[in-house]
Write a protein that holds these residues in place. Structure first.
Motif, PDB file in Angstrom:
ATOM      1  N   SER A 251       0.812  -1.213   0.000  1.00  0.00           N
ATOM      2  CA  SER A 251       0.000   0.000   0.000  1.00  0.00           C
ATOM      3  C   SER A 251       0.852   1.273   0.000  1.00  0.00           C
ATOM      4  O   SER A 251       0.560   2.231  -0.715  1.00  0.00           O
ATOM      5  CB  SER A 251      -0.945   0.005   1.214  1.00  0.00           C
ATOM      6  OG  SER A 251      -0.190  -0.035   2.417  1.00  0.00           O
ATOM      7  N   ARG A 252       1.919   1.278   0.809  1.00  0.00           N
ATOM      8  CA  ARG A 252       2.756   2.488   0.870  1.00  0.00           C
ATOM      9  C   ARG A 252       3.458   2.743  -0.461  1.00  0.00           C
ATOM     10  O   ARG A 252       3.554   3.886  -0.918  1.00  0.00           O
ATOM     11  CB  ARG A 252       3.783   2.357   1.993  1.00  0.00           C
ATOM     12  CG  ARG A 252       4.711   3.567   2.108  1.00  0.00           C
ATOM     13  CD  ARG A 252       5.595   3.494   3.325  1.00  0.00           C
ATOM     14  NE  ARG A 252       4.812   3.554   4.566  1.00  0.00           N
ATOM     15  CZ  ARG A 252       5.351   3.568   5.785  1.00  0.00           C
ATOM     16  NH1 ARG A 252       6.661   3.516   5.924  1.00  0.00           N
ATOM     17  NH2 ARG A 252       4.581   3.641   6.851  1.00  0.00           N
TER      18      ARG A 252
ATOM     19  N   ASP B 217       0.831   4.053  -2.959  1.00  0.00           N
ATOM     20  CA  ASP B 217       0.484   5.445  -2.698  1.00  0.00           C
ATOM     21  C   ASP B 217       1.599   6.395  -3.128  1.00  0.00           C
ATOM     22  O   ASP B 217       1.349   7.467  -3.684  1.00  0.00           O
ATOM     23  CB  ASP B 217       0.200   5.644  -1.205  1.00  0.00           C
ATOM     24  CG  ASP B 217      -1.092   4.967  -0.763  1.00  0.00           C
ATOM     25  OD1 ASP B 217      -1.825   4.508  -1.650  1.00  0.00           O
ATOM     26  OD2 ASP B 217      -1.337   4.898   0.446  1.00  0.00           O
ATOM     27  N   THR B 218       2.833   5.992  -2.885  1.00  0.00           N
ATOM     28  CA  THR B 218       3.976   6.836  -3.262  1.00  0.00           C
ATOM     29  C   THR B 218       4.059   7.003  -4.781  1.00  0.00           C
ATOM     30  O   THR B 218       4.286   8.106  -5.293  1.00  0.00           O
ATOM     31  CB  THR B 218       5.287   6.220  -2.740  1.00  0.00           C
ATOM     32  OG1 THR B 218       5.230   6.110  -1.316  1.00  0.00           O
ATOM     33  CG2 THR B 218       6.481   7.100  -3.122  1.00  0.00           C
TER      34      THR B 218
END
Length: 276
Positions: free
Chosen positions: A29-30, A33-34
């Motif tokens: 997820s991170r 998103d990045t």
């Protein structure tokens, strides 16, 4: 060394391809998103350079008209459109091959009644001949599609709520489109009607159906000037990864057509918050 449009294209294409392959799970997820934020800022920087291009001479880089930096780095159509074809138009009939005219029929009275918004006559015809609910025109477009195209929401509501289960909300015309496709489409004579789109979705319109070019209603929604229909479709967990016959996802089309708000407010928002 000056930045060129193809540099944006190559970078964004690689990121988009990677995002499509990235599993939708908590561990990624991170990273997802990045990367999405990176695409967002890439688009913003492009707009800054585009504005600078218009104000300054000589140009340090070039932008082809109508292209976004997120346009896939390959051959792609400039746009797609699907204007409504009037069956009763003489101009349309003149373009049809003579051997096909035998199968080209005039609009039946019930289709005309739907188009004109004559609910009383529609009810009268269906009460006397219930099978008329399945009547289509020469292009396979049904009563629901006509109600959508001509913004006859009172007739649409009657067909959906009082003619169940006879009215098939997901019937596909000869071009593969459904009434939901048509509701999401915008052209010179027709704009996306939020109330109609929501009514169709509340009555189980299939957001996954694809037309003959493999385009879903979400593809069609990116053509609209505003993002209203896009936001409603996103509420119903549509598949944003669906590719059409040109290999384009709705996000790619939004970028290709310079629909910055669609990418930022609609598709980007979905990426960031879907299944959060």
């Amino acid at each position: 060394m000056a930045i060129k449009r193809k540099d944006f294209q190559k970078t964004s294409s690689i990121i988009l391809e990677f995002l499509l392959k990235l599993p939708d799970e908590e561990t990624s997820s991170r990273l997802r998103d990045t990367l999405l934020h990176g695409l967002h800022f890439l688009q913003q920087y492009y707009l800054i350079l585009q504005k600078r291009d218009k104000e300054q001479k000589p140009l340090q880089w070039t932008i082809e008209r109508g292209l976004s930096p997120l346009t896939p780095f390959r051959e792609a159509p400039d746009k797609f459109e699907w204007p409504w074809i009037d069956v009763e138009s003489n101009k349309v009939k003149q373009t049809i091959p003579k051997h096909s005219l035998n199968n080209f029929v005039n609009l039946s009275p019930i289709i005309v009644a739907v188009r004109e918004g004559d609910l009383r006559y529609v009810k009268e015809l269906l009460n006397s001949e219930p099978e008329l609910i399945d009547r289509v025109d020469s292009f396979g477009r049904d009563l629901l599609t006509y109600a959508v195209q001509y913004q006859q929401i009172h007739i649409l509501r009657y067909l959906l709520l009082e003619c169940k289960p006879s009215a098939n909300i997901n019937i596909q015309a000869n071009d593969g489109s459904t009434c939901l496709h048509r509701a999401c489409y915008s052209d010179d004579g027709q704009q996306c009607n939020v109330d109609i789109v929501r009514l169709l979705l509340e009555n189980n319109a299939d957001v996954t159906r694809q037309d003959v070019h493999l385009r879903s209603p979400l593809h069609w929604a990116v053509l609209a000037e505003n993002t209203d229909c896009l936001k409603i479709l996103i509420e119903y967990n549509v598949d944003i990864h669906t590719r059409d016959a040109d290999g384009m996802t709705p996000a790619m089309w939004a970028c290709h057509l310079d629909r910055y708000d669609h990418f930022r407010v609609g598709l980007l928002l979905f990426f960031l918050h879907y299944k959060s």
